[in-house]
Each structure stands twice: as structure tokens, then as C-alpha cells.
Scaffold this motif. Structure first.
Motif, mmCIF file in Angstrom:
data_model
loop_
_atom_site.group_PDB
_atom_site.id
_atom_site.type_symbol
_atom_site.label_atom_id
_atom_site.label_comp_id
_atom_site.label_asym_id
_atom_site.label_seq_id
_atom_site.Cartn_x
_atom_site.Cartn_y
_atom_site.Cartn_z
ATOM 1 N N LEU A 134 10.315 -30.665 14.752
ATOM 2 C CA LEU A 134 11.638 -30.340 15.293
ATOM 3 C C LEU A 134 11.921 -28.853 15.123
ATOM 4 O O LEU A 134 11.894 -28.329 14.010
ATOM 5 N N LEU A 135 12.186 -28.168 16.233
ATOM 6 C CA LEU A 135 12.532 -26.744 16.200
ATOM 7 C C LEU A 135 14.043 -26.549 16.124
ATOM 8 O O LEU A 135 14.531 -25.658 15.454
ATOM 9 N N CYS A 176 15.345 -19.394 10.145
ATOM 10 C CA CYS A 176 15.699 -20.812 10.162
ATOM 11 C C CYS A 176 16.343 -21.216 8.834
ATOM 12 O O CYS A 176 16.304 -20.478 7.859
ATOM 13 N N LYS A 177 16.904 -22.431 8.831
ATOM 14 C CA LYS A 177 17.635 -22.924 7.667
ATOM 15 C C LYS A 177 16.794 -22.983 6.403
ATOM 16 O O LYS A 177 17.289 -22.723 5.316
ATOM 17 N N LYS A 223 11.009 -18.213 13.149
ATOM 18 C CA LYS A 223 10.422 -18.681 14.407
ATOM 19 C C LYS A 223 10.583 -17.591 15.457
ATOM 20 O O LYS A 223 11.644 -16.982 15.578
ATOM 21 N N ALA A 224 9.508 -17.363 16.206
ATOM 22 C CA ALA A 224 9.520 -16.340 17.247
ATOM 23 C C ALA A 224 9.782 -16.972 18.609
ATOM 24 O O ALA A 224 9.205 -18.005 18.947
ATOM 25 N N LEU A 225 10.659 -16.359 19.358
ATOM 26 C CA LEU A 225 10.911 -16.733 20.750
ATOM 27 C C LEU A 225 10.337 -15.602 21.592
ATOM 28 O O LEU A 225 10.833 -14.473 21.547
ATOM 29 N N GLN A 226 9.281 -15.904 22.320
ATOM 30 C CA GLN A 226 8.581 -14.880 23.081
ATOM 31 C C GLN A 226 9.027 -14.865 24.534
ATOM 32 O O GLN A 226 9.684 -15.788 25.009
ATOM 33 N N GLU A 227 8.667 -13.781 25.216
ATOM 34 C CA GLU A 227 8.960 -13.641 26.641
ATOM 35 C C GLU A 227 10.466 -13.651 26.915
ATOM 36 O O GLU A 227 10.933 -14.288 27.862
ATOM 37 N N VAL A 228 11.226 -12.937 26.081
ATOM 38 C CA VAL A 228 12.680 -12.848 26.233
ATOM 39 C C VAL A 228 13.003 -11.574 27.017
ATOM 40 O O VAL A 228 12.546 -10.485 26.651
#
Length: 118
Positions: free
Chosen positions: A111-112, A61-62, A67-72
């Protein structure tokens, strides 16, 4: 939906309110990948593509956080990287579409992401 990766910018992720799952064709993006998970994804035009695994993608991130994005889903024939807004809300996040801006907030209200609609 495009299936040919030629000319695709692999660092662009599309927020999609019609997709039911997060997905990418880029194996190197996964922090972890369970290749035992297989199946097929069906698109709105009736076409299908093979799922070759499911795992976690980590974004820088900036402000230096990650940040983790799971279930991809890992789908090698896919052209675009997709973040499913439906899956984001199923995971407890809040999606706000206002004017030309889409904002995604986590469960605590942080805020994500905030992006301009295309």
C-alpha cells in the motif's frame, strides 16, 4: 482547474483520474528537475499552461520512509498539486476505488496511499 496560487496549500496533493500527468507549481518540491523539458498541458476546458520542466518529487511517509514520484511536470501557473491516477497505473501501480476510499498499491502489492475521496 485553477491557475492562481494565492491561498493554495502547497502541501496538498490531489489524486486525479482525469489528469494524464503528475504536476506541481512548486519548484522547491523537486529533488531533481530537467528544465530542458518544455511544452504545454491542455485541460478539459480547452485552456493550456506552459510546462517548464519535469523531474522527481520525494515524499516523506508516515513510517519515516521516502517515496519518489517520477515524471512530474513543473508548471509554475498551476494552482493545485496533481497526482495522476492514470500515470500511476501506467507505472505499474494498482488503483482501487471502493466506496469513498482510494488506495494505490505498488507493483509488489504494498500500500502506497489510502485516502478518502472528496
Amino acid at each position: 482547474m485553477h491557475y492562481d496560487k494565492k491561498g493554495d496549500n502547497e502541501d496538498i496533493w490531489y489524486l486525479d483520474n482525469g489528469a494524464s500527468n503528475h504536476m506541481t507549481a512548486h519548484r522547491e518540491k523537486f529533488q531533481d528537475l530537467d528544465e530542458v523539458v518544455t511544452g504545454r498541458v491542455r485541460f478539459g476546458d480547452g485552456s493550456t499552461v506552459q510546462i517548464m520542466g519535469k523531474g522527481t518529487v520525494v515524499f516523506a511517509c508516515k513510517k519515516g520512509e521516502h517515496k519518489a514520484l517520477q515524471e512530474v511536470y513543473y508548471i509554475p501557473k498551476l494552482c493545485s498539486n496533481i497526482i495522476s491516477l492514470g500515470q500511476m497505473t501506467e507505472d505499474g501501480n494498482k488503483v482501487l476505488m471502493e466506496g469513498d476510499t482510494i488506495k494505490v498499491f505498488d507493483r509488489s502489492g504494498k500500500l502506497l496511499m489510502s485516502v478518502e475521496r472528496m
